[in-house]
Design a protein around this motif. Structure first.
Motif, mmCIF file in Angstrom:
data_model
loop_
_atom_site.group_PDB
_atom_site.id
_atom_site.type_symbol
_atom_site.label_atom_id
_atom_site.label_comp_id
_atom_site.label_asym_id
_atom_site.label_seq_id
_atom_site.Cartn_x
_atom_site.Cartn_y
_atom_site.Cartn_z
ATOM 1 N N LEU A 32 -2.260 11.148 -6.934
ATOM 2 C CA LEU A 32 -2.845 9.657 -6.995
ATOM 3 C C LEU A 32 -3.240 9.035 -5.746
ATOM 4 N N ILE A 33 -2.096 9.168 -4.798
ATOM 5 C CA ILE A 33 -2.281 8.603 -3.632
ATOM 6 C C ILE A 33 -3.213 9.141 -2.806
ATOM 7 N N LEU A 34 -3.547 10.486 -3.086
ATOM 8 C CA LEU A 34 -4.630 11.072 -2.231
ATOM 9 C C LEU A 34 -6.124 10.732 -2.581
ATOM 10 N N ILE A 39 -9.839 3.843 -1.558
ATOM 11 C CA ILE A 39 -10.172 2.494 -2.427
ATOM 12 C C ILE A 39 -9.306 1.371 -2.456
ATOM 13 N N VAL A 40 -7.906 1.849 -2.222
ATOM 14 C CA VAL A 40 -6.697 0.912 -2.434
ATOM 15 C C VAL A 40 -5.776 0.683 -1.350
ATOM 16 N N ASP A 41 -5.582 -0.495 -0.948
ATOM 17 C CA ASP A 41 -4.796 -0.849 0.207
ATOM 18 C C ASP A 41 -3.459 0.262 0.186
ATOM 19 N N PRO A 42 -3.187 0.842 1.290
ATOM 20 C CA PRO A 42 -2.274 1.853 1.338
ATOM 21 C C PRO A 42 -0.679 1.114 1.211
ATOM 22 N N SER A 43 -0.398 0.000 1.442
ATOM 23 C CA SER A 43 1.001 -0.523 1.473
ATOM 24 C C SER A 43 0.995 -0.820 -0.140
ATOM 25 N N THR A 44 -0.121 -1.276 -0.757
ATOM 26 C CA THR A 44 -0.150 -1.465 -2.382
ATOM 27 C C THR A 44 0.346 -0.218 -3.030
ATOM 28 N N LEU A 45 -0.322 0.857 -2.647
ATOM 29 C CA LEU A 45 -0.216 2.233 -3.211
ATOM 30 C C LEU A 45 1.388 2.581 -2.894
ATOM 31 N N SER A 46 1.814 2.513 -1.747
ATOM 32 C CA SER A 46 3.019 2.947 -1.355
ATOM 33 C C SER A 46 4.283 2.118 -2.438
ATOM 34 N N ARG A 47 3.760 1.034 -2.325
ATOM 35 C CA ARG A 47 4.788 -0.035 -3.353
ATOM 36 C C ARG A 47 4.861 0.561 -4.787
#
Length: 87
Positions: A32-34, A39-47
């Motif tokens: 999902l992260i890859l 298209i999505v902010d990395p900090s939002t993805l990690s959180r």
């Protein structure tokens, strides 16, 4: 040293439940992260993704998690979080 009966049940639980769940959620989360990182902010993805992964892993490995001091966290600030454990 003779091990208690619950210890043997937990060994089976680790192999049949914990390991597959951790492996599967890691693969899904990484995928999902890859896919979403462009298209999505990395900090939002990690959180969201890493937080969900950690909650799932904590749930299947019957470990109690206690968080203290959450009221002092500023969402606009970056932090280095260090966990502590008791033996």
């Amino acid at each position: 040293m003779k091990r208690p009966l619950w210890w043997w049940f937990y060994q089976v639980w680790k192999v049949l439940v914990v390991a597959p769940v951790v492996i599967l959620t890691t693969i899904i989360g990484a995928g999902l992260i890859l896919v979403l990182i462009p298209i999505v902010d990395p900090s939002t993805l990690s959180r969201v993704i890493a937080g969900t992964w950690a909650r799932i892993c904590a749930f299947v490995t019957p470990m109690p998690v206690r968080v203290s001091g959450r009221e002092y966290v500023d969402p606009a600030q970056s932090y280095v979080v260090v966990s502590n454990h008791q033996s």
